[in-house]
Design an enzyme around this catalytic site. Structure first.
Site, PDB file in Angstrom:
ATOM      1  N   ALA A 193       0.974  -1.082  -0.041  1.00 25.82           N
ATOM      2  CA  ALA A 193       0.086  -0.026  -0.097  1.00 25.82           C
ATOM      3  C   ALA A 193       1.022   1.285  -0.041  1.00 25.82           C
ATOM      4  O   ALA A 193       1.950   1.182   0.374  1.00 25.82           O
ATOM      5  CB  ALA A 193      -0.935   0.143   1.057  1.00 25.82           C
ATOM      6  N   CYS A 194       0.380   2.491  -0.417  1.00 26.05           N
ATOM      7  CA  CYS A 194       0.944   3.669  -0.303  1.00 26.05           C
ATOM      8  C   CYS A 194       1.555   4.022   1.063  1.00 26.05           C
ATOM      9  O   CYS A 194       0.574   3.759   2.160  1.00 26.05           O
ATOM     10  CB  CYS A 194       0.192   4.790  -0.735  1.00 26.05           C
ATOM     11  SG  CYS A 194      -0.120   4.785  -2.549  1.00 26.05           S
ATOM     12  N   PRO A 195       2.837   4.622   1.256  1.00 28.95           N
ATOM     13  CA  PRO A 195       3.426   5.064   0.061  1.00 28.95           C
ATOM     14  C   PRO A 195       4.624   4.125  -0.103  1.00 28.95           C
ATOM     15  O   PRO A 195       5.783   4.465  -0.829  1.00 28.95           O
ATOM     16  CB  PRO A 195       3.896   6.388   0.583  1.00 28.95           C
ATOM     17  CG  PRO A 195       4.206   6.059   2.125  1.00 28.95           C
ATOM     18  CD  PRO A 195       2.885   5.107   2.580  1.00 28.95           C
ATOM     19  N   VAL A 196       4.442   2.762   0.215  1.00 34.72           N
ATOM     20  CA  VAL A 196       5.673   2.057   0.027  1.00 34.72           C
ATOM     21  C   VAL A 196       6.211   1.791  -1.217  1.00 34.72           C
ATOM     22  O   VAL A 196       7.372   1.913  -1.440  1.00 34.72           O
ATOM     23  CB  VAL A 196       5.246   0.489   0.816  1.00 34.72           C
ATOM     24  CG1 VAL A 196       6.386  -0.465   0.433  1.00 34.72           C
ATOM     25  CG2 VAL A 196       4.987   0.619   2.264  1.00 34.72           C
TER      26      VAL A 196
ATOM     27  N   CYS B  72      -3.732   4.123  -5.682  1.00 34.44           N
ATOM     28  CA  CYS B  72      -3.068   5.320  -5.608  1.00 34.44           C
ATOM     29  C   CYS B  72      -1.322   5.276  -6.028  1.00 34.44           C
ATOM     30  O   CYS B  72      -0.831   6.361  -6.293  1.00 34.44           O
ATOM     31  CB  CYS B  72      -3.134   5.876  -4.296  1.00 34.44           C
ATOM     32  SG  CYS B  72      -2.197   5.504  -3.017  1.00 34.44           S
TER      33      CYS B  72
END
Lengths: 75, 185
Positions: free
Chosen positions: A12-15, A41
């Site tokens: 998931a963001c921001p990974v 995203c």
């Protein structure tokens, strides 16, 4: 010219963005970084960052909810 | 090529399909729509938009269904909270709205043909999701709201608490970001 694949599926963001930023630093001029993502995203923020940095960017929808962001290290 | 595939191809190439259903809307469009629907919410339900308050009610209903009682709990002690719990799920605008958000989000992904059940990549993700959920839920009740109820609705009601919440959230996001990079990279 090398092609490096970065698997960010299930992240998931921001990974994905941070992983892509770190990976791109290791690449040589002219190399291609292919970031595989399934988080919509990241499909927005990874290309946005790369374009702002001035790299060539292409987004390909490879399957339902799966994308490859292809970044060319041009500088 | 079958007629079905031809139709799908035609839809995919359609300019309106791309702009309205496939691609993400610009942030500014989202901001304007959120503001408009905030006004609609306030006018119809007499309360500004909130998300996590309804989850606390869900918890109370589940607890009561299992034989517990929240009558003596400070959080539910007000007449308003008791009335909401008495009236039930179908009479709670917040609960219905939350169901609407989930169904609406599902519909949007399906229409964009981007639905995918994602794999859990590591045990770390499970641990982080549970810990994060608990902290967010606990924090949202202690602060009487989340980034919607306390921040967005607070600021749009010209309440100082919304801005204080924003400062706290900003600091928390910096710490959270550092922890994320340390443990998830």
């Amino acid at each position: 010219m090398n092609e490096v694949v970065l698997d960010c599926m299930g992240e998931a963001c921001p990974v994905p963005l941070i992983k892509a930023q770190n990976k791109l630093k290791e690449l040589a001029l002219g190399d291609l970084l292919i970031v595989q993502i399934d988080h919509s995203c990241a499909m927005k923020n990874v290309p946005e960052w790369a374009r702002k940095e001035g790299y060539n960017v292409e987004v390909e929808e490879v399957d339902d909810g799966e994308w490859e962001v292809i970044i060319e290290k041009t500088k | 090529m079958s007629a079905y595939k031809e139709l799908i191809n035609k839809i995919n190439k359609n300019e309106f399909y791309k702009r309205w259903l496939k691609d993400a809307w610009p942030y500014i469009t989202g901001a304007v729509l959120l503001s408009l629907f905030q006004i609609v919410t306030l006018a119809t339900t007499k309360n500004p938009w909130g998300v996590t308050g309804a989850f606390a009610n869900w918890g109370a209903w589940i607890y009561e269904a299992l034989g517990g009682s929240v009558d003596k709990w400070y959080y539910f002690s007000s007449d308003g909270a008791q009335a909401t719990l008495q009236a039930g799920f179908l009479k709670d605008p917040g609960s219905i709205r939350n169901i609407g958000i989930i169904i609406g989000a599902l519909l949007a992904t399906l229409l964009a043909s981007q639905f995918k059940i994602k794999k859990i990549k590591s045990k770390k993700q499970i641990f982080a999701a549970i810990l994060g959920g608990l902290l967010m839920g606990y924090g949202a009740r202690i602060a009487y709201g989340c980034n919607i109820g306390a921040l967005f609705s607070g600021i749009s009601s010209l309440s100082l608490s919304g801005w204080i919440f924003a400062i706290g959230m900003f600091g928390g996001a910096i710490v959270g970001g550092k922890l994320l990079v340390k443990y998830f990279m």
